[in-house]
Design an enzyme around this catalytic site. Structure first.
Site, mmCIF file in Angstrom:
data_model
loop_
_atom_site.group_PDB
_atom_site.id
_atom_site.type_symbol
_atom_site.label_atom_id
_atom_site.label_comp_id
_atom_site.label_asym_id
_atom_site.label_seq_id
_atom_site.Cartn_x
_atom_site.Cartn_y
_atom_site.Cartn_z
ATOM 1 C CD1 TRP A 21 -1.965 -2.124 2.062
ATOM 2 C CD2 TRP A 21 -2.879 -1.442 0.037
ATOM 3 N NE1 TRP A 21 -2.870 -3.216 1.544
ATOM 4 C CE2 TRP A 21 -3.365 -2.705 0.513
ATOM 5 C CE3 TRP A 21 -3.185 -1.123 -1.184
ATOM 6 C CZ2 TRP A 21 -4.315 -3.444 -0.270
ATOM 7 C CZ3 TRP A 21 -3.991 -1.644 -1.750
ATOM 8 C CH2 TRP A 21 -4.817 -2.869 -1.500
ATOM 9 C CG ASP B 124 -3.267 4.121 3.950
ATOM 10 O OD1 ASP B 124 -4.412 3.839 4.451
ATOM 11 O OD2 ASP B 124 -3.016 3.171 2.999
ATOM 12 C CE LYS C 43 -8.483 -3.513 3.978
ATOM 13 N NZ LYS C 43 -7.475 -2.620 3.376
#
Ligand SMILES: *Cc1c(COP(=O)(O)O)cnc(C)c1O
Length: 357
Positions: free
Chosen positions: A102, A169, A193
């Site tokens: 990511w 993030d 998530k």
């Protein structure tokens, strides 16, 4: 219905009572005799839900004055680009920490804007640790990092100390532990998530940092657009936001982020201590960098795989197969996963040891 111990890495487990309320709202939202899926997002009932969701974020994370909370679309993957559009000045430079897939995707988007300085990386050891001891260039416009590396199972235990603006993030650990929002200039996180169903992306932004880049920002990617319209510039992902609101209400009712942080620590301690104790398994990351959300581990002897897989399947455990880039197993222990589910997994690991050890 059989109780399944859901270790899915994302979209993830949600509290049972949230699912029940969410299901009820599909039939009859707020007693309107209409489904939440078929009413205007500008109607009073949804506007209230949106405002409730935004204010619960502020309350639960202690968001200070001067910050805006938005629920947008595009996932964290669009957040990579949105962050750069709003913070990367023309001709400037930005610093990134590379801790996995990511983070790399974020770096890729930032490179469209100028010089990206990857100041630290753990790629040399397949992202099995969190880099430390790096310098942060004072001439960079911001530092970007990924607080929890969902795929590899590593997590920053401390916020990097940065004198330049800080962007994070937080997709896979937001609301799992207390944070000091004032340390950050932008936080973004895909809802799926730890917060709600896929579809909404949470942004928490320090408003005065916006409008300084000189970039010609597309309307939908300009955070100022959404701030000016209270996160209702266009049709928001209503159902994802509504269910996120229910999850935040659940979290608040039970004691908030400090309450869940303790339980998340208990769950992580329980599983990691079994990984370390049980001679059939080993963890794949540096101990000090282990994620409390996603625990990655492998069998020392692959020949036990078939037996172990059968055993955890029989125990109604779901979703612990590791990501293809790491292999082995990944147990994601997001907020809604109860401690009892971790105990079931640990019991299966002990049982494997009894039969094979
Ligand atoms: C899942 C994940 C993403 C990607 O999120 P999307 O919402 O699917 O774009 C980004 N960052 C982290 C840390 C993630 O766990």
């Amino acid at each position: 219905m059989t109780k399944v111990h859901n270790y899915s890495a994302g979209p993830c487990i949600l509290p049972q009572e949230v699912l029940e309320k969410a299901a009820a709202a599909v039939q009859n939202f707020n007693g309107l005799n209409l489904s939440i899926l078929e009413v205007s997002h500008r109607g009073k009932d949804f506007v209230e839900a949106m405002e409730n969701a935004r204010s619960l974020v502020k309350e639960l994370l202690g968001v200070p004055e001067g910050y805006q909370v938005l629920f947008l679309q595009g996932g964290a993957s669009l957040g990579f680009l949105t962050a750069a559009y709003n913070f990367f000045p023309q001709g400037g430079k930005a610093a990134y920490i590379n801790t996995g897939t990511w983070a790399k995707n974020a770096i890729k988007e930032a490179k469209r804007f100028g010089n990206v300085d990857v100041i630290a990386s753990s790629e040399d050891k397949n992202f099995s640790y969190i880099p430390k001891g790096y310098g942060i260039p004072s001439d960079a416009s911001y530092l970007h990092y990924t607080s929890n590396n969902t795929i590899y199972g590593t997590q920053f235990k401390k916020t990097p100390i940065s004198r330049i603006p800080l962007i994070c993030d937080m997709s896979s650990d937001i609301f799992s532990k207390e944070i000091n929002v004032a340390d950050f200039d932008l936080i973004y996180a895909g809802a799926q998530k730890n917060l709600g169903p896929a579809g909404a992306t949470l942004y928490i932004v320090k408003e005065k940092m916006l409008g300084k880049t000189g970039n010609d920002i597309p309307t939908m990617l300009d955070l100022s657009t959404h701030i000016a319209k209270d996160s209702m510039f266009n049709t928001p992902p209503v159902y994802s936001i509504y269910v996120s609101m229910l999850t935040l209400e659940w979290l608040k009712k039970n004691g908030g982020v400090s309450w869940i942080e303790k339980i998340n620590q208990q769950k992580a301690d329980l599983l990691y201590s079994e990984i370390d104790r049980n001679g059939l398994f080993r963890g794949v990351t540096e101990k000090e960098d282990r994620s409390n959300m996603n625990a990655t581990f492998v069998l020392n002897d692959e020949s036990h795989k078939e037996t172990f897989d059968k055993m955890w399947n029989a125990a109604n455990i779901s979703g612990i197969k590791g990501h293809r880039s790491v292999g082995g197993y990944r147990a994601s222990m997001y907020n809604a996963l109860p401690l009892e589910s971790v105990q079931v997994l640990v019991d299966v690991m002990k049982e494997l040891e009894r039969t094979k050890g």
